[in-house]
Design a protein around this motif. Structure first.
Motif, PDB file in Angstrom:
ATOM      1  N   VAL A 264      46.762  35.610  37.900  1.00 52.50           N
ATOM      2  CA  VAL A 264      45.245  36.024  37.763  1.00 52.50           C
ATOM      3  C   VAL A 264      45.238  36.622  36.303  1.00 52.50           C
ATOM      4  O   VAL A 264      44.627  36.411  35.631  1.00 52.50           O
ATOM      5  CB  VAL A 264      44.761  36.874  38.820  1.00 52.50           C
ATOM      6  N   LEU A 265      46.349  37.405  36.177  1.00 55.83           N
ATOM      7  CA  LEU A 265      46.392  38.461  34.995  1.00 55.83           C
ATOM      8  C   LEU A 265      46.512  37.384  33.753  1.00 55.83           C
ATOM      9  O   LEU A 265      45.943  37.577  32.432  1.00 55.83           O
ATOM     10  CB  LEU A 265      47.244  39.375  34.894  1.00 55.83           C
ATOM     11  N   PRO A 269      40.309  35.104  32.462  1.00 53.76           N
ATOM     12  CA  PRO A 269      39.800  35.996  31.686  1.00 53.76           C
ATOM     13  C   PRO A 269      39.212  37.372  31.825  1.00 53.76           C
ATOM     14  O   PRO A 269      38.531  37.510  32.936  1.00 53.76           O
ATOM     15  CB  PRO A 269      38.755  35.232  30.648  1.00 53.76           C
ATOM     16  N   GLY A 270      39.239  38.641  31.221  1.00 50.79           N
ATOM     17  CA  GLY A 270      38.867  39.778  31.630  1.00 50.79           C
ATOM     18  C   GLY A 270      39.424  40.499  32.822  1.00 50.79           C
ATOM     19  O   GLY A 270      39.109  41.499  33.111  1.00 50.79           O
ATOM     20  N   THR A 271      40.633  39.978  33.402  1.00 53.73           N
ATOM     21  CA  THR A 271      41.246  40.697  34.464  1.00 53.73           C
ATOM     22  C   THR A 271      42.251  41.552  33.657  1.00 53.73           C
ATOM     23  O   THR A 271      42.916  41.050  32.849  1.00 53.73           O
ATOM     24  CB  THR A 271      41.813  39.553  35.398  1.00 53.73           C
ATOM     25  N   ARG A 272      42.469  42.772  34.513  1.00 53.06           N
ATOM     26  CA  ARG A 272      43.410  43.786  33.796  1.00 53.06           C
ATOM     27  C   ARG A 272      44.175  44.239  35.071  1.00 53.06           C
ATOM     28  O   ARG A 272      43.483  44.531  36.085  1.00 53.06           O
ATOM     29  CB  ARG A 272      43.024  44.598  32.963  1.00 53.06           C
ATOM     30  N   ASP A 273      45.442  44.602  34.866  1.00 51.13           N
ATOM     31  CA  ASP A 273      46.178  45.352  36.010  1.00 51.13           C
ATOM     32  C   ASP A 273      45.448  46.899  36.121  1.00 51.13           C
ATOM     33  O   ASP A 273      45.709  47.655  35.159  1.00 51.13           O
ATOM     34  CB  ASP A 273      47.702  45.451  35.665  1.00 51.13           C
ATOM     35  N   PRO A 274      45.110  47.228  37.235  1.00 52.41           N
ATOM     36  CA  PRO A 274      44.762  48.657  37.524  1.00 52.41           C
ATOM     37  C   PRO A 274      45.587  49.727  37.311  1.00 52.41           C
ATOM     38  O   PRO A 274      45.609  50.645  36.952  1.00 52.41           O
ATOM     39  CB  PRO A 274      44.018  48.697  39.058  1.00 52.41           C
ATOM     40  N   PHE A 275      46.954  49.167  37.457  1.00 54.62           N
ATOM     41  CA  PHE A 275      48.086  50.255  37.192  1.00 54.62           C
ATOM     42  C   PHE A 275      48.845  50.005  36.028  1.00 54.62           C
ATOM     43  O   PHE A 275      48.881  48.975  35.467  1.00 54.62           O
ATOM     44  CB  PHE A 275      48.918  50.188  38.427  1.00 54.62           C
ATOM     45  N   THR A 276      49.696  51.113  35.726  1.00 58.28           N
ATOM     46  CA  THR A 276      50.597  51.002  34.384  1.00 58.28           C
ATOM     47  C   THR A 276      51.707  50.215  34.457  1.00 58.28           C
ATOM     48  O   THR A 276      52.375  49.557  33.579  1.00 58.28           O
ATOM     49  CB  THR A 276      50.581  52.348  33.889  1.00 58.28           C
ATOM     50  N   SER A 277      52.316  50.127  35.701  1.00 58.43           N
ATOM     51  CA  SER A 277      53.412  49.385  36.035  1.00 58.43           C
ATOM     52  C   SER A 277      53.481  48.522  37.247  1.00 58.43           C
ATOM     53  O   SER A 277      52.548  48.796  38.069  1.00 58.43           O
ATOM     54  CB  SER A 277      54.857  50.390  36.194  1.00 58.43           C
ATOM     55  N   PRO A 278      54.212  47.460  37.200  1.00 57.28           N
ATOM     56  CA  PRO A 278      53.741  46.368  38.323  1.00 57.28           C
ATOM     57  C   PRO A 278      54.570  46.960  39.434  1.00 57.28           C
ATOM     58  O   PRO A 278      55.543  47.654  39.659  1.00 57.28           O
ATOM     59  CB  PRO A 278      54.752  45.071  37.829  1.00 57.28           C
ATOM     60  N   HIS A 279      54.004  46.118  40.542  1.00 60.13           N
ATOM     61  CA  HIS A 279      54.467  46.547  42.120  1.00 60.13           C
ATOM     62  C   HIS A 279      54.924  45.348  42.866  1.00 60.13           C
ATOM     63  O   HIS A 279      54.193  44.104  42.311  1.00 60.13           O
ATOM     64  CB  HIS A 279      53.660  47.495  42.872  1.00 60.13           C
ATOM     65  N   ALA A 330      37.664  40.317  41.751  1.00 63.91           N
ATOM     66  CA  ALA A 330      37.957  39.240  40.770  1.00 63.91           C
ATOM     67  C   ALA A 330      39.359  38.937  40.848  1.00 63.91           C
ATOM     68  O   ALA A 330      39.954  37.877  40.582  1.00 63.91           O
ATOM     69  CB  ALA A 330      37.338  39.128  39.498  1.00 63.91           C
ATOM     70  N   LEU A 331      40.330  40.039  40.898  1.00 63.22           N
ATOM     71  CA  LEU A 331      41.820  39.941  40.819  1.00 63.22           C
ATOM     72  C   LEU A 331      42.257  39.420  42.079  1.00 63.22           C
ATOM     73  O   LEU A 331      42.939  38.397  42.148  1.00 63.22           O
ATOM     74  CB  LEU A 331      42.414  41.322  40.933  1.00 63.22           C
ATOM     75  N   ARG A 332      41.474  39.335  43.180  1.00 62.47           N
ATOM     76  CA  ARG A 332      41.705  38.575  44.429  1.00 62.47           C
ATOM     77  C   ARG A 332      41.338  37.245  44.503  1.00 62.47           C
ATOM     78  O   ARG A 332      41.862  36.354  44.911  1.00 62.47           O
ATOM     79  CB  ARG A 332      41.222  39.525  45.660  1.00 62.47           C
ATOM     80  N   GLU A 333      39.903  37.241  44.260  1.00 63.80           N
ATOM     81  CA  GLU A 333      39.365  35.834  44.310  1.00 63.80           C
ATOM     82  C   GLU A 333      39.928  34.794  43.136  1.00 63.80           C
ATOM     83  O   GLU A 333      39.476  33.669  43.214  1.00 63.80           O
ATOM     84  CB  GLU A 333      37.761  35.937  44.333  1.00 63.80           C
ATOM     85  N   GLY A 334      40.540  35.487  42.284  1.00 68.83           N
ATOM     86  CA  GLY A 334      40.751  34.604  41.138  1.00 68.83           C
ATOM     87  C   GLY A 334      42.211  33.656  41.356  1.00 68.83           C
ATOM     88  O   GLY A 334      42.462  32.913  40.560  1.00 68.83           O
ATOM     89  N   ILE A 335      42.802  33.997  42.537  1.00 71.78           N
ATOM     90  CA  ILE A 335      44.225  33.756  42.791  1.00 71.78           C
ATOM     91  C   ILE A 335      44.235  32.083  42.836  1.00 71.78           C
ATOM     92  O   ILE A 335      44.970  31.265  42.216  1.00 71.78           O
ATOM     93  CB  ILE A 335      44.717  34.094  43.889  1.00 71.78           C
TER      94      ILE A 335
END
Ligand code: FAD
Ligand code: S2G
Ligand code: ZN
Length: 472
Positions: A264-265, A269-279, A330-335
């Motif tokens: 998704v990221l 377009p316009g999506t961003r990771d809410p956290f600074t590091s990946p999980h 949007a992060l979820r529904e964009g998958i």
């Protein structure tokens, strides 16, 4: 009756506006949303009333012509697409789009099959009620299709599937008769509950033309959080925490693997990771309440504090304001759409008991990686229902056609693993044409026998959506 005679008779019933015969106009009806299934048909008929649907069904039955009912054509199993013969007629219900009645006191709404899901959600909100079915295709899918696939989506956790949201149906039977079952009663013990024959039947037992659906009190309070988790088991444990604290105010709980979010990221377009590091794993969690003064943020934060204490949560953000809520959804529904940019998406929509989710993921991922080293596994979905979408993409340097050629083998891995936990090979999307052939391997033979008996009883000539749902 020749095809030309049939078209002429159909035109008498539905008029010029109700008949599609031009190739360029036919195209959209003959392939599914993903362009995974293509069919052929000389004519698409678009009746505008239940009476016209009944007349069309009777005509086609007399002519011995098979019908393929179609709503929004967003189904993911090829159920609404005709076969390649060109002999079938597509029956589009999109012109049956009246909202016949909204009854706030009875908490019901009566709608025709072609009404789009989003319109029902809006009509409910207009009278301060809530219609809880919610899924990524809600702007295009229709109530008739939602009923025929017994659609699920993100609200099942609290409100159930379309089957649980339905009180009455109006159906045109394969012999052309109309079953008038549009009753908005929550209690009616006068014999067999016939509506349940047609909900989830994917157009193989009759044409749904209208329904009485349940409405619920509108939710005026909401809290939403995006949470990083160490594992699917942590997600299952977190559901327990939030249910213990919030009861049925837990209205959505979606899990996503890192791979899902990466796609998704990368592509939305316009999506961003809410956290600074990946999980490795994420959950999107929502609480809802009819009251505006219910301290749902506080309840969510208390549940998260317990989760952090127990090592079940690694990071979390509680949304502040509707814009952030929308960004998280949007992060979820964009998958689904994002994955289409990564080559073939081999989709599997399975359920197991929630208590088996972690073991399912562990066993299935291992088997898939052994089969195709480097396979990219997009696991996400409605974990609170035990429902995961196991959608597979080729390895980064893989070949599309080679990967597609492995589809049956990889499906078997997912389905065998699911079956080993007494799960289901189709949680919410139905069977259509994509899963009918494996039914014999995973469905109880007595159940299959009963289904065939019902099909023979209602559609003895086999003209309703042939080649779907039931294996030959
Ligand atoms: P169609 O695709 O037109 O038809 C589906 C089936 O129902 C076919 O077999 C057709 O013959 C039959 N049918 C349609 N109308 C009638 C009728 N009136 N009478 C009898 N038979 C009929 N599904 C979920 O359950 N959960 C999800 O979370 C979800 N997310 C999705 C996200 C995206 C982006 C997309 C594209 C799809 C998603 N879906 C999901 C799948 C799909 O949206 C649902 O299956 C939906 O219910 C299909 O509705 P439709 O009107 O498009 O039906
Ligand atoms: C979802 C949609 C389709 C898919 O997003 O919940 O049901 O890609 C799925 O599997
Ligand atoms: Zn889904």
């Amino acid at each position: 009756m020749t095809p030309t005679e049939l078209s002429a008779r159909l035109r008498e019933v539905v008029g010029e506006a109700g008949l599609v015969t031009e190739p360029d106009q036919l195209a959209g009806y003959l392939t599914d949303w993903r362009d995974a299934y293509r069919g052929n048909a000389a004519v698409v008929v678009r009746p505008a009333t239940t009476a016209e649907v009944a007349a069309v069904v009777s005509l086609c039955r007399d002519a011995g012509v098979a019908l393929v009912p179609q709503g929004g054509n967003t189904g993911l199993c090829g159920g609404a697409v005709p076969d390649a013969s060109g002999d079938q007629v597509v029956l589009s219900l999109t012109r049956l789009r009246r909202i016949r009645e909204v009854d706030p006191a009875n908490q019901t709404i009566t709608v025709e099959a072609g009404v789009v899901l989003q319109q029902v959600q809006q009509a409910a909100a207009a009278v301060d009620r809530f219609f809880p079915l919610s899924l990524g295709a809600e702007g295009s899918c229709t109530i008739g299709g939602n009923l025929s696939t017994n659609a699920g989506g993100t609200g099942v956790l609290r409100y159930g599937t379309m089957r649980d949201l339905t009180l009455g149906l109006e159906v045109v039977l394969p012999d052309g008769r109309i079953w008038h079952g549009l009753r908005g009663l929550r209690k009616d013990n006068t014999g067999y509950d016939l509506k349940h024959l047609f909900i989830g039947a994917e157009g193989t037992l009759g044409v749904i033309t209208a329904a009485v659906l349940k409405l619920y009190p509108a939710l005026h309070g909401r809290a939403t959080a995006w949470i990083a988790l160490p594992s699917p088991q942590a997600a299952v444990d977190l559901i327990e925490i939030l249910r213990a604290r919030g009861g049925d105010r837990l209205t959505a709980f979606e899990i996503m693997s890192r791979q899902s979010v990466d796609f998704v990221l990368r592509h939305v377009p316009g999506t961003r990771d809410p956290f600074t590091s990946p999980h490795d794993w994420y959950a999107l969690v929502e609480l809802g309440d009819t009251r505006t003064d219910a301290d749902l943020d506080g309840l969510l934060e208390a549940g998260l504090a317990e989760a952090f204490d127990r090592g079940l949560a690694l990071d979390a953000v509680v949304a502040s304001g509707s814009a952030q809520v929308a960004a998280l959804w949007a992060l979820r529904e964009g998958i689904s759409e994002a994955q289409n940019h990564e080559g073939p998406s081999l989709k599997h929509d399975v359920t197991v008991p929630v208590s088996s989710i972690a073991a399912l993921v562990e066993r299935t991922d291992r088997a898939l990686q052994e089969a195709v080293p480097g396979i990219r596994i997009v696991v996400y979905g409605h974990i609170g229902d035990g429902n995961l979408h196991y959608n597979l993409s080729k390895p980064v340097d893989g070949d599309d056609e080679e990967f597609r050629s492995r589809a049956d083998e990889l499906a078997r891995i997912v389905y065998d693993s699911t079956s080993s936990f007494d799960g289901s090979i189709s949680a919410e999307h139905g069977l259509g044409q994509s899963k009918r052939d494996v039914m014999a391997d995973y469905k109880d033979p007595v159940a299959l026998d009963l289904m065939r008996g019902l099909k023979d009883l209602l559609d003895p000539v086999g003209l309703m959506n042939p080649g779907k749902v039931l294996p030959d």
